[in-house]
Write an enzyme that holds these catalytic residues in place. Structure first.
Site, PDB file in Angstrom:
ATOM      1  N   MET A  72       0.841  -1.193   0.000  1.00 27.10           N
ATOM      2  CA  MET A  72       0.000   0.000   0.000  1.00 27.10           C
ATOM      3  C   MET A  72       0.888   1.260   0.000  1.00 27.10           C
ATOM      4  O   MET A  72       1.817   1.362  -0.760  1.00 27.10           O
ATOM      5  CB  MET A  72      -0.967  -0.023   1.182  1.00 27.10           C
ATOM      6  CG  MET A  72      -2.032  -1.104   1.078  1.00 27.10           C
ATOM      7  SD  MET A  72      -3.132  -0.801  -0.327  1.00 27.10           S
ATOM      8  CE  MET A  72      -4.333  -2.120  -0.103  1.00 27.10           C
ATOM      9  N   SER A  73       0.588   2.216   0.890  1.00 29.32           N
ATOM     10  CA  SER A  73       1.269   3.508   0.835  1.00 29.32           C
ATOM     11  C   SER A  73       2.688   3.481   1.368  1.00 29.32           C
ATOM     12  O   SER A  73       3.385   4.512   1.307  1.00 29.32           O
ATOM     13  CB  SER A  73       0.452   4.554   1.591  1.00 29.32           C
ATOM     14  OG  SER A  73      -0.728   4.856   0.876  1.00 29.32           O
ATOM     15  N   ALA A  74       3.178   2.369   1.887  1.00 31.22           N
ATOM     16  CA  ALA A  74       4.605   2.274   2.169  1.00 31.22           C
ATOM     17  C   ALA A  74       5.410   2.457   0.878  1.00 31.22           C
ATOM     18  O   ALA A  74       6.588   2.820   0.918  1.00 31.22           O
ATOM     19  CB  ALA A  74       4.937   0.945   2.834  1.00 31.22           C
ATOM     20  N   LYS A 116       5.060   4.830  -1.090  1.00 27.62           N
ATOM     21  CA  LYS A 116       5.373   6.253  -1.183  1.00 27.62           C
ATOM     22  C   LYS A 116       6.782   6.548  -0.661  1.00 27.62           C
ATOM     23  O   LYS A 116       7.485   7.416  -1.195  1.00 27.62           O
ATOM     24  CB  LYS A 116       4.360   7.058  -0.369  1.00 27.62           C
ATOM     25  CG  LYS A 116       2.936   7.058  -0.897  1.00 27.62           C
ATOM     26  CD  LYS A 116       2.022   7.847   0.027  1.00 27.62           C
ATOM     27  CE  LYS A 116       0.637   8.069  -0.552  1.00 27.62           C
ATOM     28  NZ  LYS A 116      -0.141   6.837  -0.663  1.00 27.62           N
ATOM     29  N   TYR A 153      -1.859  14.628   4.061  1.00 31.21           N
ATOM     30  CA  TYR A 153      -1.514  13.364   3.408  1.00 31.21           C
ATOM     31  C   TYR A 153      -2.533  13.076   2.310  1.00 31.21           C
ATOM     32  O   TYR A 153      -3.709  12.827   2.584  1.00 31.21           O
ATOM     33  CB  TYR A 153      -1.529  12.253   4.452  1.00 31.21           C
ATOM     34  CG  TYR A 153      -1.146  10.890   3.933  1.00 31.21           C
ATOM     35  CD1 TYR A 153       0.187  10.510   3.869  1.00 31.21           C
ATOM     36  CD2 TYR A 153      -2.116   9.985   3.519  1.00 31.21           C
ATOM     37  CE1 TYR A 153       0.540   9.261   3.401  1.00 31.21           C
ATOM     38  CE2 TYR A 153      -1.764   8.742   3.053  1.00 31.21           C
ATOM     39  CZ  TYR A 153      -0.438   8.376   2.989  1.00 31.21           C
ATOM     40  OH  TYR A 153      -0.091   7.141   2.524  1.00 31.21           O
TER      41      TYR A 153
END
Length: 414
Positions: free
Chosen positions: A124-126, A128, A234
């Site tokens: 997921m957003s890891a 980023k 965010y």
């Protein structure tokens, strides 16, 4: 009928049979954020969505595994009071993998729900944080400056007021002003429209909000109540703009840079891939899938000031930049300073969440549904956690996870 809320994919019978019964099938309609189907889908994303591979290293770097017998005996404090034993913590936080490393070894590995050490798992957003790291590396290489206007590298965004007069640094730290709602529970929110534009979520009756990720980014507008640089907010599409700028500055795609600059030098040996939109465009906001062993190698490199297998992978100054964090005031002024992230002890720098609590300083990659890469350089401990939590954003579980990391680090430090 399975009544256990923490049942594994196998216990639930997901995707079993030829064909599986309709109620046990994982599809594009339920794979991304719908429980309990995500207990299976987060380990099989490329069977459902288009993806691009990230090759592993030509030669694997061995991992030394010496399990610390005390970690499974730890107790974890609950945010609401009381404690839970370690097995209960793993179960209640829907853990698929939890790996603890020091600079030179793996000291704990819990692999649950059918996970293996090289099994890719949706981060997921890891994702980023990898985009932010690659962006800072491009800055260190002199290919882009944080003061550069976004439109110097991506003139296609001149009409998108969220980016038109923002700098690369604004977007890198998510302090550019943008009218976009990241509410995963609201079917009309910006993040749902983003997923529909990608083709990851079913489109509304009138069709997707845009034909591609690039087209969607060009529609985003500035929040008229906030100026660039004032407030951390965010918002996932900002990462895709970071990646777009980095791609242009370096002439390399995210997946190529991830392999050339990191994976090939870390001695990775598992399957890694990144998800694409329906037009084959890479999604840096949340598309990385990697195995716990390779993420452990990455975390160990960060603990070693950018060195892996005797080779310099990332400049120490780049890691120092992340660890130093950014404006705590901008973070506290935004809507994300809630739950365990309230209180003024957090900032956000280059797509990493930075914890400034005295004695607990760390920087961390975080993804919804329980994905973490938590790095505490002062104590020489990093923790990789991959999960399939039923709720995208669960501040109670975030607090429980942080308490678990504190307990692990305290134990290893004493």
């Amino acid at each position: 009928m399975i009544s256990d809320p923490y049942a594994t994919a196998e216990q639930l019978g997901l995707m079993r049979g030829f064909p599986p019964p309709p109620e046990k099938r994982v599809t594009r309609a339920n794979a991304l954020m719908t429980p309990p189907y995500n207990r299976w889908s987060y380990q099989h994303m490329r069977t459902i969505y288009p993806s691009a591979p990230v090759p592993s290293a030509e030669r694997a770097a061995p991992l030394t595994v010496e399990s610390d017998a005390g970690i499974p005996s730890l107790e974890v404090a609950r945010a609401e009071g009381g404690v839970i034993d370690f097995d209960g913590y793993l179960r209640e936080s829907y853990t698929d993998a939890l790996v603890v490393v020091t600079p030179d070894r793996v000291v704990h590995a819990s692999l649950l729900n059918g996970m293996g050490p090289r099994q890719p798992h949706q981060m997921m957003s890891a994702t980023k944080s990898f985009a932010g790291l690659l962006g800072l590396m491009a800055v260190a290489d002199g290919l882009v400056s944080e003061s550069d206007p976004v439109t110097r590298h991506v003139p296609e965004l001149a009409g998108a007021t969220a980016f038109a007069d923002a700098t690369f640094g604004h977007v890198l730290d998510m302090v550019n002003s943008m009218a976009f709602d990241e509410d995963y529970a609201d079917p009309a929110s910006g993040i749902i429209r983003y997923g529909q534009a990608l083709g990851w979520l079913e489109s509304p009756a009138g069709g997707p909000p845009a034909d591609s990720l690039y087209d969607f980014l060009a529609t985003l507008e500035k929040d008229p109540t906030v100026e660039h640089g004032q407030v951390f907010h965010y918002q996932t599409p900002k990462t895709d703009v970071v990646n777009w700028i980095t791609n242009r500055a370096t002439g390399r795609s995210f997946q190529d840079a991830l392999h050339d600059r990191l994976w090939s030098r870390l001695g990775t040996d598992g399957e890694t891939y990144v998800l694409l939109d329906r037009n084959g465009t890479l999604v840096a906001g949340g598309g990385l899938n990697a195995g716990p062993w390779d993420l452990a190698r990455f975390a160990m490199m960060l603990l070693n000031d950018g060195v892996a297998a005797g080779e310099r992978v990332v400049a120490p100054a780049v890691i120092d930049t992340i660890a130093a964090g950014a404006s705590r005031e901008a973070f506290a002024a935004g809507p994300d300073a809630t739950g365990p992230f309230a209180g003024g002890d957090w900032s956000y720098r280059a797509q990493w969440w930075v914890r400034h609590t005295p004695g607990r300083e760390a920087f961390t990659a975080i993804g919804i549904h329980g994905q973490w890469i938590y790095v505490d350089r002062a104590h020489g401990v990093a923790i990789v956690k991959q999960s399939s939590q039923p709720v995208s954003l669960d501040l109670g579980l975030d607090a429980l996870n942080l308490n678990a990391y504190d307990a692990i680090i305290d134990h290893l430090s004493t």
